[in-house]
Design a protein around this motif. Structure first.
Motif, PDB file in Angstrom:
ATOM      1  N   VAL A  31       0.840  -1.203   0.000  1.00 37.36           N
ATOM      2  CA  VAL A  31       0.000   0.000   0.000  1.00 37.36           C
ATOM      3  C   VAL A  31       0.871   1.248   0.000  1.00 37.36           C
ATOM      4  CG1 VAL A  31      -1.622   1.350   1.403  1.00 37.36           C
ATOM      5  CG2 VAL A  31      -2.019  -1.086   1.041  1.00 37.36           C
ATOM      6  N   SER A  32       1.958   1.218   0.768  1.00 33.79           N
ATOM      7  CA  SER A  32       2.878   2.352   0.792  1.00 33.79           C
ATOM      8  C   SER A  32       3.529   2.560  -0.575  1.00 33.79           C
ATOM      9  CB  SER A  32       3.949   2.122   1.858  1.00 33.79           C
ATOM     10  OG  SER A  32       4.884   3.172   1.879  1.00 33.79           O
ATOM     11  N   ARG A  33       3.945   1.462  -1.220  1.00 36.46           N
ATOM     12  CA  ARG A  33       4.591   1.567  -2.536  1.00 36.46           C
ATOM     13  C   ARG A  33       3.620   2.052  -3.611  1.00 36.46           C
ATOM     14  NH1 ARG A  33       8.322  -3.957  -2.891  1.00 36.46           N
ATOM     15  NH2 ARG A  33       9.841  -3.341  -1.288  1.00 36.46           N
ATOM     16  N   MET A  34       2.333   1.797  -3.407  1.00 33.75           N
ATOM     17  CA  MET A  34       1.320   2.240  -4.366  1.00 33.75           C
ATOM     18  C   MET A  34       0.945   3.706  -4.163  1.00 33.75           C
ATOM     19  SD  MET A  34      -1.065  -1.199  -4.233  1.00 33.75           S
ATOM     20  CE  MET A  34      -2.439  -0.506  -5.151  1.00 33.75           C
ATOM     21  N   GLY A  35       1.613   4.355  -3.220  1.00 31.97           N
ATOM     22  CA  GLY A  35       1.351   5.767  -2.984  1.00 31.97           C
ATOM     23  C   GLY A  35       0.363   6.032  -1.872  1.00 31.97           C
ATOM     24  N   GLY A  36       0.005   5.002  -1.115  1.00 33.20           N
ATOM     25  CA  GLY A  36      -0.929   5.194  -0.014  1.00 33.20           C
ATOM     26  C   GLY A  36      -0.312   6.001   1.112  1.00 33.20           C
ATOM     27  N   SER A  37      -1.150   6.700   1.846  1.00 29.81           N
ATOM     28  CA  SER A  37      -0.685   7.484   2.986  1.00 29.81           C
ATOM     29  C   SER A  37      -0.360   6.561   4.155  1.00 29.81           C
ATOM     30  CB  SER A  37      -1.771   8.473   3.413  1.00 29.81           C
ATOM     31  OG  SER A  37      -2.906   7.773   3.903  1.00 29.81           O
ATOM     32  N   ARG A  38       0.274   7.120   5.186  1.00 27.54           N
ATOM     33  CA  ARG A  38       0.543   6.317   6.380  1.00 27.54           C
ATOM     34  C   ARG A  38      -0.764   5.846   7.013  1.00 27.54           C
ATOM     35  NH1 ARG A  38       5.122  10.127   7.781  1.00 27.54           N
ATOM     36  NH2 ARG A  38       7.033   8.951   7.375  1.00 27.54           N
ATOM     37  N   LEU A  39      -1.809   6.658   6.892  1.00 30.26           N
ATOM     38  CA  LEU A  39      -3.112   6.254   7.410  1.00 30.26           C
ATOM     39  C   LEU A  39      -3.600   5.003   6.682  1.00 30.26           C
ATOM     40  CD1 LEU A  39      -5.425   7.007   9.339  1.00 30.26           C
ATOM     41  CD2 LEU A  39      -6.431   8.333   7.472  1.00 30.26           C
ATOM     42  N   ALA A 345       1.012   8.015  13.077  1.00 34.93           N
ATOM     43  CA  ALA A 345       2.089   8.096  12.088  1.00 34.93           C
ATOM     44  C   ALA A 345       1.777   9.126  11.013  1.00 34.93           C
ATOM     45  CB  ALA A 345       2.314   6.726  11.454  1.00 34.93           C
ATOM     46  N   GLN A 346       0.508   9.213  10.628  1.00 41.37           N
ATOM     47  CA  GLN A 346       0.108  10.185   9.616  1.00 41.37           C
ATOM     48  C   GLN A 346       0.303  11.609  10.128  1.00 41.37           C
ATOM     49  OE1 GLN A 346      -0.769   9.739   6.552  1.00 41.37           O
ATOM     50  NE2 GLN A 346      -1.647  11.714   5.963  1.00 41.37           N
TER      51      GLN A 346
END
Length: 380
Positions: A31-39, A345-346
């Motif tokens: 999810v992070s690599r796909m551009g997702g936020s920390r949330l 974290a966000q």
């Protein structure tokens, strides 16, 4: 339970928990690599656990209408199919989260039906051994699965993992469904949730929930927390964690029989708190290994000791409620941990995770210690 039925249940369990382990840390990273936020990274864990808790409760309603064996087969098949469906999510983070919730629901079905079938069909004199074998089928995949998933994701990308990880659960689930339809198992009494004194379970449930909040945070943000240790840090973290978590379960069972479930629960919670503190302060090298070992040992031990502590507080007729309460506390804590730590974290960065992790772990230990002291000081 016949030998063939037992082997099928164990095969389904291994396939499902291997699927769980392979994607436990992979999905937040993806999810992070796909551009997702920390949330959204935290939501990958929270959505899975939300689906798990919802379906754990739903199984109690379905059990009076549908064969528990067929529910187990359906859950495994759905978990495998949901994993394949990640291939269709492309770069859509919302689609990934929805599919993760579906997989979580399938997992919740398997958690309840698998343990119930093992206990229901085992002879009373063999029930402990049967549940012990089931416990190994549950915990062994986590030793290698989490680290292997991260390594394959790093080397080959997630697409291969979606296929290889989804295929066993799908095929074994479908195979078990055919077996059950052709050779229905002997009928057993469906689980019923009697209403004993639920408040007596809540202190231990609160501790389990707090501890698994830290576990949800570790799954979601562990790779980011230990990133300073190099590319091998996250696989090493989850490998050490998985080995000690599996090894501590039989050790805790031995200790519970001799020292009592509550005292072992207090020590287990202290190990978790210590592991959280070490990982937060020293997330590399010896600190990473030591923190993961403490954390894994504590979580594995309290998975046994906390459950026994609940069973000891109510009559036999309420054991189904104790099982449901324990499962909901465990998976609800993972869900809440993923969500709460994601918000932190966000808003404040990964450093907030390092601050909150030992705070929540220490709160769990203090709560468990207070409950142990209260019962020790109680009259009679």
């Amino acid at each position: 339970m016949t030998g063939t039925l037992r082997r099928w249940v164990l095969a389904v369990t291994v396939a499902v928990f291997t699927n769980l382990a392979l994607f436990l840390a992979v999905l937040p990273v993806q999810v992070s690599r796909m551009g997702g936020s920390r949330l959204q990274v935290g939501e990958a864990t929270a959505f899975f656990s939300a689906g798990t808790v919802a379906c754990e409760l739903l199984v109690a309603l379905l059990a009076t209408r549908v064969s528990m064996a067929l529910l187990l087969a359906a859950g495994a098949s759905l978990m495998g199919a949901g994993t394949f469906a990640y291939l269709l999510a492309a770069d859509s983070v919302p689609a990934m989260l929805v599919l993760t919730a579906v997989r979580g629901g399938a997992f919740g079905i398997n958690v309840v039906t698998g343990s119930y079938l093992v206990a229901a069909y085992a002879a009373p004199a063999e029930r402990g051994r049967a549940l012990g074998i089931y416990g190994l089928a549950v915990s062994v995949p986590a030793i290698f699965g989490v680290s292997l998933g991260l390594l394959v994701q790093s080397a080959q990308g997630p697409q291969l993992l979606y296929v290889v990880g989804g295929l066993p659960a799908l095929l074994v689930g479908l195979g078990f469904a055919v077996f059950v339809l052709r050779r229905p198992p002997p009928p057993v009494t469906a689980p019923r949730f009697h209403p004993p004194a639920l408040p007596t379970l809540l202190p231990v449930a609160a501790v389990i929930g707090l501890i698994t909040m830290t576990y949800g945070a570790l799954v979601s943000f562990g790779p980011a927390l230990v990133a300073g240790g190099g590319t091998a840090a996250a696989p090493l973290l989850f490998f050490v964690f998985g080995v000690l978590r599996a090894a501590s379960r039989p050790v805790a069972g031995f200790a519970v029989d001799r020292a009592g479930a509550l005292l072992v629960s207090v020590i287990s919670a202290l190990l978790v708190a210590g592991g959280c503190a070490v990982l937060a302060a020293w997330p590399r090298g010896a600190g990473l290994v030591g923190g993961a070992a403490l954390f894994g040992s504590g979580l594995g031990a309290i998975s046994n000791a906390g459950y026994v502590a609940m069973l000891e507080r109510i009559e036999d007729s309420g054991h189904a409620l104790a099982t449901a309460t324990w499962s909901a506390a465990f998976d609800g804590g993972v869900m809440l941990g993923g969500a709460v730590f994601a918000v932190a974290a966000q808003a404040y960065g990964i450093g907030a995770v390092a601050v909150l992790l030992p705070v929540v772990g220490t709160l769990a230990w203090l709560t468990m210690t207070a409950d142990w002291a209260r019962l020790r000081l109680a009259p009679g």
